[in-house]
Design a protein around this motif. Structure first.
Motif, PDB file in Angstrom:
ATOM      1  N   SER A   1     -83.438-120.923 127.204  1.00  0.00           N
ATOM      2  CA  SER A   1     -83.665-119.576 127.739  1.00  0.00           C
ATOM      3  C   SER A   1     -85.172-119.314 127.751  1.00  0.00           C
ATOM      4  N   TRP A   2     -85.586-118.457 128.663  1.00  0.00           N
ATOM      5  CA  TRP A   2     -86.995-118.140 128.809  1.00  0.00           C
ATOM      6  C   TRP A   2     -87.108-116.659 129.114  1.00  0.00           C
ATOM      7  N   ASP A   3     -88.069-115.990 128.490  1.00  0.00           N
ATOM      8  CA  ASP A   3     -88.301-114.570 128.786  1.00  0.00           C
ATOM      9  C   ASP A   3     -88.975-114.462 130.147  1.00  0.00           C
ATOM     10  N   GLY A   4     -88.279-113.869 131.093  1.00  0.00           N
ATOM     11  CA  GLY A   4     -88.821-113.746 132.442  1.00  0.00           C
ATOM     12  C   GLY A   4     -88.612-115.022 133.232  1.00  0.00           C
TER      13      GLY A   4
ATOM     14  N   GLN B   1     -98.669-113.882 134.048  1.00  0.00           N
ATOM     15  CA  GLN B   1     -98.055-114.312 132.796  1.00  0.00           C
ATOM     16  C   GLN B   1     -97.709-115.801 132.851  1.00  0.00           C
TER      17      GLN B   1
ATOM     18  N   GLU C   1     -99.209-118.835 130.482  1.00  0.00           N
ATOM     19  CA  GLU C   1     -98.372-119.729 129.694  1.00  0.00           C
ATOM     20  C   GLU C   1     -98.660-121.203 129.971  1.00  0.00           C
TER      21      GLU C   1
ATOM     22  N   ARG D   1     -99.276-124.266 124.982  1.00  0.00           N
ATOM     23  CA  ARG D   1     -98.166-123.547 125.635  1.00  0.00           C
ATOM     24  C   ARG D   1     -97.541-124.397 126.739  1.00  0.00           C
TER      25      ARG D   1
END
Length: 118
Positions: A8-11, A51, A55, A61
């Motif tokens: 899962s990834w935020d956004g 964003q 990353e 990252r």
């Protein structure tokens, strides 16, 4: 390259967000640092792409993002996977002989399930 489907990834995933600017997992680190100029030139710099670029522009990252990718040659692997699935389905639908011995792999499964405490 394909993403880990269970990750899962935020956004939006960073490579997906930056794809219109030509960013891929094979983009060099030097080119990644200059992606912001490409985003600005194409009027693609949004909070989402900003964003995503943040990353991917640091090595630490980016390695974390790359950890969720698998280098798979789908054109070569899909036929092999389909053959293996067909083989497994055919093997599971075969009716064992009622009078024949239990196959060794199934006998081990039964032996693992049945334990007698004496």
């Amino acid at each position: 390259m394909i993403k880990d489907p269970s990750a899962s990834w935020d956004g939006p995933f960073p490579y997906d967000a930056l794809a219109p600017a030509g960013v891929t997992p094979w983009t060099t680190h030097a080119d990644m640092r200059d992606v912001s100029f490409e985003l600005l030139a194409r009027h693609l710099m949004t909070p989402v792409t900003q964003q995503a670029w943040d990353e991917l522009r640091t090595v630490r990252r980016r390695l974390l993002v790359d950890l969720l990718l698998y280098d798979v040659d789908l054109e070569a692997e899909l036929p092999l996977a389909a053959q293996e699935l067909s083989r497994l389905i055919d093997a599971s639908t075969e009716q064992p002989d009622a009078e024949g011995p239990v196959p060794e792999d199934r006998a081990h499964l039964v032996a693992d399930l049945v334990r007698f405490d004496v």
